[in-house]
Write a protein that holds these residues in place. Sequence first.
Motif, PDB file in Angstrom:
ATOM      1  N   LYS A   2       0.811  -1.215   0.000  1.00 19.00           N
ATOM      2  CA  LYS A   2       0.000   0.000   0.000  1.00 19.00           C
ATOM      3  C   LYS A   2       0.841   1.259   0.000  1.00 19.00           C
ATOM      4  O   LYS A   2       0.584   2.179  -0.748  1.00 19.00           O
ATOM      5  CB  LYS A   2      -0.934   0.008   1.202  1.00 19.00           C
ATOM      6  CG  LYS A   2      -2.021  -1.021   1.142  1.00 19.00           C
ATOM      7  CD  LYS A   2      -2.904  -0.949   2.364  1.00 19.00           C
ATOM      8  CE  LYS A   2      -3.922  -2.063   2.316  1.00 19.00           C
ATOM      9  NZ  LYS A   2      -4.699  -2.127   3.535  1.00 19.00           N
ATOM     10  N   ASN A   3       1.834   1.314   0.857  1.00 14.65           N
ATOM     11  CA  ASN A   3       2.627   2.539   0.931  1.00 14.65           C
ATOM     12  C   ASN A   3       4.007   2.260   1.489  1.00 14.65           C
ATOM     13  O   ASN A   3       4.310   1.162   1.946  1.00 14.65           O
ATOM     14  CB  ASN A   3       1.901   3.602   1.767  1.00 14.65           C
ATOM     15  CG  ASN A   3       1.632   3.130   3.183  1.00 14.65           C
ATOM     16  OD1 ASN A   3       2.505   2.570   3.829  1.00 14.65           O
ATOM     17  ND2 ASN A   3       0.424   3.350   3.663  1.00 14.65           N
ATOM     18  N   SER A   4       4.814   3.296   1.464  1.00 13.16           N
ATOM     19  CA  SER A   4       6.186   3.125   1.927  1.00 13.16           C
ATOM     20  C   SER A   4       6.254   2.932   3.440  1.00 13.16           C
ATOM     21  O   SER A   4       7.217   2.371   3.947  1.00 13.16           O
ATOM     22  CB  SER A   4       7.036   4.320   1.500  1.00 13.16           C
ATOM     23  OG  SER A   4       6.580   5.501   2.127  1.00 13.16           O
ATOM     24  N   THR A   5       5.224   3.356   4.178  1.00 16.09           N
ATOM     25  CA  THR A   5       5.210   3.159   5.627  1.00 16.09           C
ATOM     26  C   THR A   5       5.200   1.669   5.961  1.00 16.09           C
ATOM     27  O   THR A   5       5.921   1.226   6.852  1.00 16.09           O
ATOM     28  CB  THR A   5       3.994   3.861   6.262  1.00 16.09           C
ATOM     29  OG1 THR A   5       4.038   5.241   5.932  1.00 16.09           O
ATOM     30  CG2 THR A   5       3.999   3.700   7.766  1.00 16.09           C
ATOM     31  N   ILE A  10       8.251  -3.133   7.729  1.00 10.52           N
ATOM     32  CA  ILE A  10       8.819  -4.460   7.485  1.00 10.52           C
ATOM     33  C   ILE A  10      10.338  -4.415   7.664  1.00 10.52           C
ATOM     34  O   ILE A  10      10.926  -5.296   8.314  1.00 10.52           O
ATOM     35  CB  ILE A  10       8.444  -4.975   6.086  1.00 10.52           C
ATOM     36  CG1 ILE A  10       6.947  -5.301   6.050  1.00 10.52           C
ATOM     37  CG2 ILE A  10       9.276  -6.205   5.701  1.00 10.52           C
ATOM     38  CD1 ILE A  10       6.407  -5.567   4.665  1.00 10.52           C
ATOM     39  N   HIS A  11      10.984  -3.405   7.130  1.00  7.42           N
ATOM     40  CA  HIS A  11      12.435  -3.283   7.275  1.00  7.42           C
ATOM     41  C   HIS A  11      12.830  -3.132   8.747  1.00  7.42           C
ATOM     42  O   HIS A  11      13.822  -3.705   9.188  1.00  7.42           O
ATOM     43  CB  HIS A  11      12.977  -2.131   6.436  1.00  7.42           C
ATOM     44  CG  HIS A  11      12.984  -2.430   4.975  1.00  7.42           C
ATOM     45  ND1 HIS A  11      13.900  -3.269   4.384  1.00  7.42           N
ATOM     46  CD2 HIS A  11      12.155  -2.019   3.978  1.00  7.42           C
ATOM     47  CE1 HIS A  11      13.655  -3.365   3.094  1.00  7.42           C
ATOM     48  NE2 HIS A  11      12.591  -2.619   2.814  1.00  7.42           N
TER      49      HIS A  11
END
Length: 164
Positions: A2-5, A10-11
Amino acid sequence: MKNSTEKQTIHRLMRVNRLHRSLVEKTMGEAGLHRSQHLMLIYLKNCTAAPSQKEIAASFDVTPAAVAMSLNKLEEKGYIERFHIGDDRRTNYVRISEKGAGVLEQTRAMCEEADKAMFKDIGAEDIEKLTELLDKMKENLLSIGAEDICTSQLQRTKMGFSNK
């Protein structure tokens, strides 16, 4: 995604996992153990009967040769004892020694301190919520076909791990 957030989350999750694993491995190293040797000692401590080397290999899904190498190192340090039953000299059985149980107690205390430090300044409600979220993420992954290859059912049972 969905988005970079979500990707950043996850990272972060993966980084926390790597940092924790690194600290545990450092702790094991300070006790003179490799992570796999430590797991083998935990396994032996939780077995109700002394397993054979062949049974250990099957439980860890590794070759008997790999088990023999780990056991040789553990035996050299006095952490395990090998023995035969009756006249059958072909089958080696293994049990944890008193010294091995002692090193497990030492590493348990060290790991508890590391875990305590990891959760420093994090409240019980936040830990409970994190646990719920991680359980949900695990269930989501399992529902789309991910396999839980971390431990077999036999290992979870003998090592005292839950099914979660």
